[in-house]
Design a protein around this motif. Structure first.
Motif, PDB file in Angstrom:
ATOM      1  N   SER A  17       9.146 -10.759  -4.708  1.00 24.64           N
ATOM      2  CA  SER A  17       8.481  -9.625  -5.294  1.00 24.64           C
ATOM      3  C   SER A  17       8.877  -8.684  -3.625  1.00 24.64           C
ATOM      4  O   SER A  17       8.298  -7.310  -3.962  1.00 24.64           O
ATOM      5  CB  SER A  17       6.996  -9.603  -5.486  1.00 24.64           C
ATOM      6  N   GLN A  18       9.849  -8.958  -2.899  1.00 21.72           N
ATOM      7  CA  GLN A  18       9.284  -8.203  -1.449  1.00 21.72           C
ATOM      8  C   GLN A  18      10.858  -6.880  -1.871  1.00 21.72           C
ATOM      9  O   GLN A  18      10.979  -7.161  -2.792  1.00 21.72           O
ATOM     10  CB  GLN A  18      11.588  -8.772  -0.783  1.00 21.72           C
ATOM     11  N   VAL A  19      10.312  -5.504  -1.691  1.00 22.05           N
ATOM     12  CA  VAL A  19       9.930  -4.315  -1.899  1.00 22.05           C
ATOM     13  C   VAL A  19      11.156  -3.628  -0.821  1.00 22.05           C
ATOM     14  O   VAL A  19      11.738  -2.854  -0.633  1.00 22.05           O
ATOM     15  CB  VAL A  19       8.946  -3.978  -1.864  1.00 22.05           C
ATOM     16  N   TRP A  20      11.594  -4.390   0.428  1.00 19.25           N
ATOM     17  CA  TRP A  20      12.482  -3.644   1.227  1.00 19.25           C
ATOM     18  C   TRP A  20      13.242  -3.421   1.087  1.00 19.25           C
ATOM     19  O   TRP A  20      14.044  -4.141   0.197  1.00 19.25           O
ATOM     20  CB  TRP A  20      12.506  -5.145   2.497  1.00 19.25           C
ATOM     21  N   LYS A 185      -3.947  -9.312  -4.775  1.00 18.27           N
ATOM     22  CA  LYS A 185      -3.700  -8.568  -5.206  1.00 18.27           C
ATOM     23  C   LYS A 185      -1.900  -8.562  -3.881  1.00 18.27           C
ATOM     24  O   LYS A 185      -1.272  -7.765  -3.224  1.00 18.27           O
ATOM     25  CB  LYS A 185      -3.383  -6.922  -5.003  1.00 18.27           C
ATOM     26  N   PHE A 186      -2.190  -9.817  -2.848  1.00 20.69           N
ATOM     27  CA  PHE A 186      -0.751 -10.111  -1.608  1.00 20.69           C
ATOM     28  C   PHE A 186      -0.314 -10.684  -2.377  1.00 20.69           C
ATOM     29  O   PHE A 186      -0.122 -11.872  -3.403  1.00 20.69           O
ATOM     30  CB  PHE A 186      -1.765 -10.731  -1.017  1.00 20.69           C
ATOM     31  N   ILE A 211       5.510 -10.148   3.832  1.00 19.48           N
ATOM     32  CA  ILE A 211       3.803  -9.752   2.942  1.00 19.48           C
ATOM     33  C   ILE A 211       3.796  -8.742   2.415  1.00 19.48           C
ATOM     34  O   ILE A 211       3.920  -7.948   3.139  1.00 19.48           O
ATOM     35  CB  ILE A 211       3.064 -10.468   4.100  1.00 19.48           C
ATOM     36  N   LEU A 212       2.567  -8.523   1.199  1.00 17.05           N
ATOM     37  CA  LEU A 212       2.898  -7.455   1.175  1.00 17.05           C
ATOM     38  C   LEU A 212       1.573  -7.342   0.232  1.00 17.05           C
ATOM     39  O   LEU A 212       0.638  -8.371   0.193  1.00 17.05           O
ATOM     40  CB  LEU A 212       4.371  -6.677   0.249  1.00 17.05           C
ATOM     41  N   VAL A 223       1.026   1.698  -4.603  1.00 14.92           N
ATOM     42  CA  VAL A 223       1.349   1.000  -3.323  1.00 14.92           C
ATOM     43  C   VAL A 223       1.531   0.326  -2.652  1.00 14.92           C
ATOM     44  O   VAL A 223       0.738  -0.362  -2.952  1.00 14.92           O
ATOM     45  CB  VAL A 223       0.557   2.763  -2.226  1.00 14.92           C
ATOM     46  N   VAL A 224       3.150  -0.144  -2.308  1.00 19.32           N
ATOM     47  CA  VAL A 224       3.135  -1.714  -1.971  1.00 19.32           C
ATOM     48  C   VAL A 224       3.284  -1.884  -0.168  1.00 19.32           C
ATOM     49  O   VAL A 224       4.650  -1.586   0.049  1.00 19.32           O
ATOM     50  CB  VAL A 224       4.125  -2.525  -2.517  1.00 19.32           C
ATOM     51  N   PRO A 225       2.897  -1.311   0.822  1.00 18.02           N
ATOM     52  CA  PRO A 225       2.919  -2.053   1.736  1.00 18.02           C
ATOM     53  C   PRO A 225       3.366  -2.874   1.956  1.00 18.02           C
ATOM     54  O   PRO A 225       3.376  -4.373   1.942  1.00 18.02           O
ATOM     55  CB  PRO A 225       1.733  -1.140   2.823  1.00 18.02           C
ATOM     56  N   GLU A 226       4.619  -3.332   2.642  1.00 21.05           N
ATOM     57  CA  GLU A 226       4.925  -4.553   3.488  1.00 21.05           C
ATOM     58  C   GLU A 226       5.542  -4.699   4.954  1.00 21.05           C
ATOM     59  O   GLU A 226       6.176  -3.422   5.725  1.00 21.05           O
ATOM     60  CB  GLU A 226       6.352  -4.688   2.579  1.00 21.05           C
ATOM     61  N   LEU A 227       5.175  -6.009   5.603  1.00 20.65           N
ATOM     62  CA  LEU A 227       5.552  -6.148   6.776  1.00 20.65           C
ATOM     63  C   LEU A 227       6.295  -7.555   6.094  1.00 20.65           C
ATOM     64  O   LEU A 227       5.967  -8.611   5.637  1.00 20.65           O
ATOM     65  CB  LEU A 227       4.272  -6.702   7.628  1.00 20.65           C
ATOM     66  N   GLY A 228       7.649  -7.562   7.342  1.00 17.35           N
ATOM     67  CA  GLY A 228       8.747  -8.285   6.812  1.00 17.35           C
ATOM     68  C   GLY A 228       9.108  -8.568   7.993  1.00 17.35           C
ATOM     69  O   GLY A 228       9.280  -7.888   9.257  1.00 17.35           O
TER      70      GLY A 228
END
Length: 255
Positions: A17-20, A185-186, A211-212, A223-228
């Protein structure tokens, strides 16, 4: 069964699922992926499929940066690029083994070499849905000269090399995988890839983690915020290549 003559995804298409980086999906950092390809595909109702793709002509001699010889080696494609797999779905479980293989050789009458280059890639994906809120998703993969086969391995060295002293092919072995866990949703995941071979001083490795949160604004907009983290780890000579943290968000509209 169904027969497709056209272009579609190959069997290496189990995306985390990574969106970066425009939905990177851990491609090159744990997931085996070789894009959409023209093919003849036979797909059976029981989940088995067979893909026949354009043959791959592999040339590790002229791909060597230190080699300054003739770039027009005569190479014969022995077989088409073959991809076989089986998608198994039952209730909350999904299992998908897929295997790809290709082979070519130098024509000894025209190129001056008499070596065969073989590449293969194997991936096993597994997904289990515990309930409507929670799931886990994983893949393990392995292969030889997977870069020559067509697998995207980002900055990892994954192609066959050439030993100029012995005049022979030097194979590169690649392994990796990813694991993802989702709740409500995580979603959080991590991927790792590593290549090694006789020509390497050290394994060439890289990893990524994320993690998103999927926030649905409307039925068709989210909208999908993500930290990676992306860590290039070490190259074939053991040199550290650096890492970085990132934060961003994807805005997606579905029509």
């Amino acid at each position: 069964f169904k027969v497709l003559v056209g272009q579609t995804y190959t069997g290496f298409d189990d995306f985390p699922s990574q969106v970066w980086d425009s939905d990177a999906n851990l491609v090159g950092y744990g997931m085996f992926y070789d894009d959409r390809k023209p093919m003849i595909q036979i797909k059976f109702e029981n989940g088995f499929y067979a893909n026949l793709q354009e043959p791959v002509k592999m040339d590790p001699v002229t791909s060597e940066e230190d080699y300054k010889g003739d770039d027009d080696n005569k190479i014969d494609a022995i077989l088409p690029k073959i991809n076989l797999g089986y998608r198994y779905n039952m209730d909350n479980m999904y299992i998908h083994p897929t295997f790809g293989f290709c082979m070519s050789n130098y024509n000894k009458d025209f190129s001056g070499y008499d070596e065969t280059v073989m590449a293969y890639a194997l991936a096993l994906s597994f997904k289990y849905k515990f309930d409507d809120m929670m799931y886990m998703y994983m893949q393990g993969n392995y292969g030889q000269n997977v870069g020559d086969y067509g697998i995207d391995t980002s900055n990892i060295s994954s192609k066959a090399g050439w030993n100029m002293e012995k005049n022979e092919v030097v194979d590169t072995n690649t392994m990796g995988g990813f694991f993802e866990f989702g709740y409500d949703k995580f979603a959080a995941g991590i991927g790792y890839i590593q290549s090694d071979g006789d020509a390497f001083q050290d394994p060439d490795a890289a990893m990524s983690a994320f993690i998103l949160y999927n926030y649905q604004i409307t039925n068709n907009l989210k909208v999908v915020p993500e930290l990676g983290l992306v860590d290039e780890m070490e190259d074939t000579a053991g040199n550290k290549q650096g890492s970085m943290m990132y934060f961003g968000a994807k805005l997606q509209a579905d029509f």
